[in-house]
Design a protein around this motif. Structure first.
Motif, short mmCIF file in Angstrom:
data_model
loop_
_atom_site.label_atom_id
_atom_site.label_comp_id
_atom_site.label_asym_id
_atom_site.label_seq_id
_atom_site.Cartn_x
_atom_site.Cartn_y
_atom_site.Cartn_z
N ARG A 1 41.42 43.40 31.93
CA ARG A 1 41.76 42.13 32.60
C ARG A 1 42.36 42.40 33.98
O ARG A 1 42.07 41.70 34.94
N ALA A 2 43.20 43.43 34.07
CA ALA A 2 43.79 43.78 35.37
C ALA A 2 42.70 44.21 36.35
O ALA A 2 42.73 43.83 37.53
N LEU A 3 41.74 44.97 35.87
CA LEU A 3 40.62 45.39 36.72
C LEU A 3 39.78 44.18 37.12
O LEU A 3 39.36 44.06 38.27
N GLU A 4 39.56 43.27 36.18
CA GLU A 4 38.80 42.05 36.49
C GLU A 4 39.52 41.25 37.57
O GLU A 4 38.89 40.77 38.52
N ASP A 5 40.84 41.10 37.45
CA ASP A 5 41.61 40.38 38.47
C ASP A 5 41.47 41.03 39.83
O ASP A 5 41.32 40.36 40.85
N SER A 6 41.50 42.36 39.86
CA SER A 6 41.36 43.09 41.11
C SER A 6 39.97 42.86 41.72
O SER A 6 39.85 42.64 42.94
N CYS A 7 38.95 42.90 40.90
CA CYS A 7 37.58 42.65 41.39
C CYS A 7 37.43 41.22 41.88
O CYS A 7 36.81 40.98 42.93
N MET A 8 37.98 40.27 41.13
CA MET A 8 37.90 38.87 41.54
C MET A 8 38.62 38.66 42.87
O MET A 8 38.14 37.92 43.73
N ALA A 9 39.75 39.33 43.04
CA ALA A 9 40.50 39.22 44.30
C ALA A 9 39.69 39.78 45.46
O ALA A 9 39.65 39.18 46.55
N GLU A 10 39.01 40.88 45.24
CA GLU A 10 38.17 41.48 46.29
C GLU A 10 37.02 40.53 46.66
O GLU A 10 36.74 40.32 47.84
N MET A 11 36.39 39.95 45.67
CA MET A 11 35.28 39.03 45.94
C MET A 11 35.78 37.75 46.62
O MET A 11 35.12 37.23 47.53
N ALA A 12 36.94 37.24 46.20
CA ALA A 12 37.50 36.05 46.83
C ALA A 12 37.86 36.32 48.29
O ALA A 12 37.56 35.51 49.17
N ARG A 13 38.50 37.48 48.54
CA ARG A 13 38.85 37.83 49.93
C ARG A 13 37.60 37.94 50.79
O ARG A 13 37.59 37.53 51.95
N ARG A 14 36.54 38.49 50.23
CA ARG A 14 35.30 38.64 50.99
C ARG A 14 34.69 37.28 51.30
O ARG A 14 34.26 37.02 52.43
N ALA A 15 34.64 36.39 50.31
CA ALA A 15 34.10 35.05 50.54
C ALA A 15 34.97 34.31 51.56
O ALA A 15 34.45 33.60 52.44
N PHE A 16 36.28 34.47 51.49
CA PHE A 16 37.19 33.84 52.44
C PHE A 16 36.93 34.38 53.85
O PHE A 16 36.86 33.63 54.82
N PHE A 17 36.76 35.69 53.97
CA PHE A 17 36.47 36.32 55.26
C PHE A 17 35.18 35.76 55.87
O PHE A 17 35.14 35.41 57.04
#
Length: 135
Positions: free
Chosen positions: A37-53
């Motif tokens: 779950r921690a790894l999933e959160d990290s991946c989701m954060a990376e994808m969200a930051r990329r979409a935001f960028f």
């Protein structure tokens, strides 16, 4: 390929999310669920930051619909992990520039009510809400 090309390619992050989904499906209740779950959160954060960028890229160029598409993706597809406050404030700014004061107010209010904002973010959200609420 140049050095920066690898950072733009989100395929490995998406693949990790796909594999984690398989893990959760095949191994419910595993001792490793917490780490997964921690790894999933990290991946989701990376994808969200990329979409935001990418959304900010389009917003700076006046391509509002494209910007909103990526902002919404960051929020809806990736739960805004890691950037929800900035994302909602940016959405409020964009909606205001488009003349949609109702949506702008909602975005600023959500940022204020739902996010742990730092001092700068709180000031930006409050100022945006005030501008969007002005007659």
């Amino acid at each position: 390929l140049r050095h920066g090309d690898f950072r733009r390619d989100q395929t490995p992050v998406q693949s990790a999310l796909d594999e984690l989904s398989v893990f959760f499906e095949r191994h419910p209740g595993s001792d490793l669920t917490g780490e997964a779950r921690a790894l999933e959160d990290s991946c989701m954060a990376e994808m969200a930051r990329r979409a935001f960028f990418v959304g900010r890229f389009y917003a700076r160029r006046g391509l509002d619909d494209a910007a909103l598409l990526y902002y919404r993706s960051a929020l809806d597809d990736y739960r805004g992990q890691g950037c929800t406050g900035d994302l909602l404030i940016s959405m409020g700014d964009l909606y205001m520039s488009m003349g949609n004061m109702f949506a702008a107010r909602n975005s600023y209010r959500r940022a204020i009510d739902e996010c742990a904002l730092d001092e700068d973010q709180a000031a930006r959200a409050a100022a945006g809400l005030e501008r969007a609420s002005a007659p």
